[in-house]
Design an enzyme around this catalytic site. Structure first.
Site, PDB file in Angstrom:
ATOM      1  CD  GLU A   1     -10.212  -7.938  18.168  1.00 28.67           C
ATOM      2  OE1 GLU A   1     -10.749  -7.891  17.049  1.00 28.67           O
ATOM      3  OE2 GLU A   1     -10.203  -7.006  18.975  1.00 28.67           O
TER       4      GLU A   1
ATOM      5  CG  HIS B   1      -2.029  -1.061   1.096  1.00 31.02           C
ATOM      6  ND1 HIS B   1      -2.783  -1.488   2.175  1.00 31.02           N
ATOM      7  CD2 HIS B   1      -2.458  -1.796   0.025  1.00 31.02           C
ATOM      8  CE1 HIS B   1      -3.633  -2.435   1.770  1.00 31.02           C
ATOM      9  NE2 HIS B   1      -3.446  -2.643   0.484  1.00 31.02           N
TER      10      HIS B   1
ATOM     11  CB  CYS C   1       6.233  19.165 -13.882  1.00 33.48           C
ATOM     12  SG  CYS C   1       5.556  17.962 -12.777  1.00 33.48           S
TER      13      CYS C   1
ATOM     14  CB  ALA D   1       2.396  -8.907  16.476  1.00 29.83           C
TER      15      ALA D   1
HETATM   16  C1  BJW Z   1      -3.098  -7.023  16.575  1.00 29.83           C
HETATM   17  C2  BJW Z   1      -2.525  -6.236  17.544  1.00 29.83           C
HETATM   18  C3  BJW Z   1      -1.377  -6.737  18.132  1.00 29.83           C
HETATM   19  C4  BJW Z   1      -4.208  -5.173  16.854  1.00 29.83           C
HETATM   20  N1  BJW Z   1      -0.889  -7.903  17.752  1.00 29.83           N
HETATM   21  N2  BJW Z   1      -2.613  -8.192  16.206  1.00 29.83           N
HETATM   22  C5  BJW Z   1     -13.500  -7.027  -3.456  1.00 29.83           C
HETATM   23  C6  BJW Z   1     -14.588  -7.076  -2.616  1.00 29.83           C
HETATM   24  C7  BJW Z   1     -15.007  -5.931  -1.940  1.00 29.83           C
HETATM   25  C8  BJW Z   1     -14.332  -4.724  -2.080  1.00 29.83           C
HETATM   26  C9  BJW Z   1     -13.236  -4.680  -2.909  1.00 29.83           C
HETATM   27  C10 BJW Z   1     -12.834  -5.811  -3.577  1.00 29.83           C
HETATM   28  N3  BJW Z   1     -11.735  -5.495  -4.309  1.00 29.83           N
HETATM   29  C11 BJW Z   1     -11.432  -4.192  -4.099  1.00 29.83           C
HETATM   30  C12 BJW Z   1     -12.348  -3.654  -3.255  1.00 29.83           C
HETATM   31  C13 BJW Z   1     -12.345  -2.246  -2.781  1.00 29.83           C
HETATM   32  C14 BJW Z   1     -11.338  -1.973  -1.694  1.00 29.83           C
HETATM   33  C15 BJW Z   1     -11.657  -2.868  -0.507  1.00 29.83           C
HETATM   34  O1  BJW Z   1     -11.032  -3.879  -0.252  1.00 29.83           O
HETATM   35  N4  BJW Z   1     -12.627  -2.492   0.281  1.00 29.83           N
HETATM   36  C16 BJW Z   1     -12.980  -3.275   1.472  1.00 29.83           C
HETATM   37  C17 BJW Z   1     -12.909  -2.375   2.698  1.00 29.83           C
HETATM   38  C18 BJW Z   1     -14.297  -3.940   1.250  1.00 29.83           C
HETATM   39  N5  BJW Z   1      -9.960  -2.187  -2.142  1.00 29.83           N
HETATM   40  C19 BJW Z   1      -9.315  -1.261  -2.836  1.00 29.83           C
HETATM   41  O2  BJW Z   1      -9.856  -0.237  -3.174  1.00 29.83           O
HETATM   42  C20 BJW Z   1      -7.890  -1.573  -3.245  1.00 29.83           C
HETATM   43  N6  BJW Z   1      -7.727  -1.325  -4.632  1.00 29.83           N
HETATM   44  C21 BJW Z   1      -8.206  -2.165  -5.538  1.00 29.83           C
HETATM   45  O3  BJW Z   1      -8.681  -3.231  -5.285  1.00 29.83           O
HETATM   46  O4  BJW Z   1      -8.103  -1.682  -6.818  1.00 29.83           O
HETATM   47  C22 BJW Z   1      -8.756  -2.364  -7.872  1.00 29.83           C
HETATM   48  C23 BJW Z   1      -8.471  -1.567  -9.145  1.00 29.83           C
HETATM   49  C24 BJW Z   1      -7.946  -2.213 -10.224  1.00 29.83           C
HETATM   50  C25 BJW Z   1      -7.697  -1.479 -11.389  1.00 29.83           C
HETATM   51  C26 BJW Z   1      -7.958  -0.122 -11.436  1.00 29.83           C
HETATM   52  C27 BJW Z   1      -8.458   0.522 -10.328  1.00 29.83           C
HETATM   53  C28 BJW Z   1      -8.729  -0.203  -9.155  1.00 29.83           C
HETATM   54  C29 BJW Z   1      -6.928  -0.598  -2.551  1.00 29.83           C
HETATM   55  C30 BJW Z   1      -6.922  -0.756  -1.083  1.00 29.83           C
HETATM   56  C31 BJW Z   1      -5.988   0.274  -0.444  1.00 29.83           C
HETATM   57  C32 BJW Z   1      -6.139   0.264   1.051  1.00 29.83           C
HETATM   58  N7  BJW Z   1      -5.451   1.344   1.622  1.00 29.83           N
HETATM   59  C33 BJW Z   1      -5.515   1.551   3.065  1.00 29.83           C
HETATM   60  C34 BJW Z   1      -5.406   3.022   3.469  1.00 29.83           C
HETATM   61  C35 BJW Z   1      -4.225   3.745   3.012  1.00 29.83           C
HETATM   62  C36 BJW Z   1      -4.261   5.107   3.646  1.00 29.83           C
HETATM   63  C37 BJW Z   1      -3.122   5.283   4.609  1.00 29.83           C
HETATM   64  O5  BJW Z   1      -2.727   4.375   5.331  1.00 29.83           O
HETATM   65  O6  BJW Z   1      -2.652   6.383   4.625  1.00 29.83           O
HETATM   66  O7  BJW Z   1      -4.519   0.734   3.687  1.00 29.83           O
HETATM   67  S1  BJW Z   1      -7.008   1.005   3.831  1.00 29.83           S
HETATM   68  C38 BJW Z   1      -6.271   0.528   5.337  1.00 29.83           C
HETATM   69  O8  BJW Z   1      -6.643  -0.859   5.519  1.00 29.83           O
HETATM   70  C39 BJW Z   1      -4.747   0.570   5.088  1.00 29.83           C
HETATM   71  C40 BJW Z   1      -4.347  -0.806   5.553  1.00 29.83           C
HETATM   72  O9  BJW Z   1      -3.126  -1.211   4.929  1.00 29.83           O
HETATM   73  C41 BJW Z   1      -5.514  -1.672   5.198  1.00 29.83           C
HETATM   74  C42 BJW Z   1      -5.595  -2.961   5.969  1.00 29.83           C
HETATM   75  O10 BJW Z   1      -5.853  -2.735   7.308  1.00 29.83           O
HETATM   76  P1  BJW Z   1      -5.172  -3.650   8.417  1.00 29.83           P
HETATM   77  O11 BJW Z   1      -3.711  -3.505   8.370  1.00 29.83           O
HETATM   78  O12 BJW Z   1      -5.711  -5.017   8.303  1.00 29.83           O
HETATM   79  O13 BJW Z   1      -5.663  -2.921   9.763  1.00 29.83           O
HETATM   80  P2  BJW Z   1      -7.025  -3.136  10.590  1.00 29.83           P
HETATM   81  O14 BJW Z   1      -7.141  -2.002  11.521  1.00 29.83           O
HETATM   82  O15 BJW Z   1      -8.164  -3.422   9.713  1.00 29.83           O
HETATM   83  O16 BJW Z   1      -6.758  -4.483  11.409  1.00 29.83           O
HETATM   84  C43 BJW Z   1      -5.798  -4.544  12.442  1.00 29.83           C
HETATM   85  C44 BJW Z   1      -5.753  -5.969  12.957  1.00 29.83           C
HETATM   86  O17 BJW Z   1      -4.663  -6.085  13.864  1.00 29.83           O
HETATM   87  C45 BJW Z   1      -7.011  -6.390  13.702  1.00 29.83           C
HETATM   88  O18 BJW Z   1      -7.431  -7.660  13.228  1.00 29.83           O
HETATM   89  C46 BJW Z   1      -6.573  -6.472  15.175  1.00 29.83           C
HETATM   90  O19 BJW Z   1      -7.224  -7.502  15.902  1.00 29.83           O
HETATM   91  C47 BJW Z   1      -5.103  -6.784  15.009  1.00 29.83           C
HETATM   92  N8  BJW Z   1      -4.263  -6.312  16.107  1.00 29.83           N
HETATM   93  N9  BJW Z   1      -3.326  -5.063  17.663  1.00 29.83           N
HETATM   94  C48 BJW Z   1      -1.582  -8.610  16.780  1.00 29.83           C
HETATM   95  N10 BJW Z   1      -0.761  -6.015  19.125  1.00 29.83           N
HETATM   96 ZN    ZN Z   2       6.292  16.295 -11.514  1.00 29.29          ZN
END
Ligand code: BJW
Ligand code: ZN
Length: 248
Positions: free
Chosen positions: A221, A125, A156, A237
């Site tokens: 979880e 990401h 640019c 973790a």
């Molecule tokens: C612990 C702990 C400890 C806590 N020890 N554990 C198919 C179906 C449905 C929807 C879609 C699909 N395909 C695509 C989509 C749309 C979308 C999507 O998935 N939406 C869903 C929400 C439904 N996906 C996209 O848009 C992606 N792009 C794409 O598919 O493009 C297709 C395309 C093709 C061609 C042309 C154009 C498009 C892009 C996704 C980008 C996600 N970006 C983000 C934000 C960036 C902003 C930023 O950071 O500044 O990335 S979203 C956010 O979530 C961030 C993270 O990397 C990502 C994942 O989250 P993560 O890391 O899992 O965090 P949490 O908070 O959810 O979970 C934390 C976990 O840790 C929990 O389980 C806790 O229990 C655990 N935990 N403490 C161990 N100490």
């Molecule tokens: Zn530029």
């Protein structure tokens, strides 16, 4: 089989594996003091994803989006890799010392795996310490805290944006290719600290499993992936990953 015993079982499998792939999410950096996205203390509890982490939000109000990234840069700049990041560096070292393969795929943008000195890393990401020109698409490192906003491209003079994948944006083709290669060729996939809700990373567990990998989840979880994996362990973790290397 008790949890202790099965963690030992995974430890033994890891010690013998020739190819290990790891997928991490924000939960691994929670132990460094960086907020996750979902859950009670998560960023999306206070901020709306669609107001900040979409190309539409940036087009509408780049200043607001950059202010949010400045806030996160300030926070992340004070944080350091924890025992889990460090254990993954050691895992890579051990595998390579016996001519095995290790690949780390992270959804995190905080750069802590690189700071810990993991070597084979795909930042799926993007990275909060990189910027990209909205016109020429040139990518550069920028560690200014705070960054002067809105930052401009020196080539640019167009506006720069964070080099981060927002919702609705495609992931880099090369990153996807490298990730699928690592998922389809590994003996073990470890999934650490991710809710498994965001695609395409959410589909990585079934991809690796279909290719014959043994899939293990480490999370505070249970998640939707818990049901499809071969082993799931609940805990922090920073405790579980070192335990997998016998470091406890
Ligand atoms: C612990 C702990 C400890 C806590 N020890 N554990 C198919 C179906 C449905 C929807 C879609 C699909 N395909 C695509 C989509 C749309 C979308 C999507 O998935 N939406 C869903 C929400 C439904 N996906 C996209 O848009 C992606 N792009 C794409 O598919 O493009 C297709 C395309 C093709 C061609 C042309 C154009 C498009 C892009 C996704 C980008 C996600 N970006 C983000 C934000 C960036 C902003 C930023 O950071 O500044 O990335 S979203 C956010 O979530 C961030 C993270 O990397 C990502 C994942 O989250 P993560 O890391 O899992 O965090 P949490 O908070 O959810 O979970 C934390 C976990 O840790 C929990 O389980 C806790 O229990 C655990 N935990 N403490 C161990 N100490
Ligand atoms: Zn530029």
């Amino acid at each position: 089989m008790g949890v202790e015993q099965s963690l030992d079982d995974v430890r033994l499998r890891l010690a013998q594996a020739r190819a290990v792939t790891v997928l991490t999410g924000s939960g691994i950096s929670a132990d460094s003091g960086i907020p996750t996205f979902r859950g009670t203390d998560g960023l999306w509890n206070t901020f709306r994803a669609e107001d900040l982490a979409t190309p539409e939000a940036f087009a509408q109000d780049p200043h607001l989006v950059w202010k949010w990234y400045n806030w996160r840069r300030e926070l992340i700049a004070t944080k350091h890799p924890n025992a889990a990041h460090e254990a993954l560096v050691e895992m890579e070292r051990r595998l390579e010392s016996r001519a095995g393969r290790f690949h780390l795929i992270t959804q995190n943008v905080d750069g802590l795996h690189r700071a810990a000195e993991s070597r084979h890393v795909t930042e799926l990401h993007g990275n909060i310490w990189r910027v990209r020109c909205t016109r020429c698409e040139g990518v550069s490192d920028n560690r200014d805290v705070p960054i002067q906003i809105p930052p401009m491209c020196i080539q640019c003079r167009a506006m720069l944006r964070p080099h981060i994948v927002w919702f609705g944006e495609a992931l880099a083709e090369e990153d996807l290719r490298t990730s699928y290669e690592a998922l389809e060729s590994c003996e073990i996939l470890l999934i650490i600290g991710t809710s498994g809700l965001v695609y395409p990373a959410a589909s990585f567990a079934p991809v690796a499993k279909a290719a014959g990998a043994y899939v293990v989840e480490l999370n505070l979880e249970t998640t939707p992936s818990t049901e499809v994996v071969d082993g799931a362990f609940q805990g922090r973790a920073k405790d579980l990953v070192p335990a997998l290397l016998g470091q406890r």
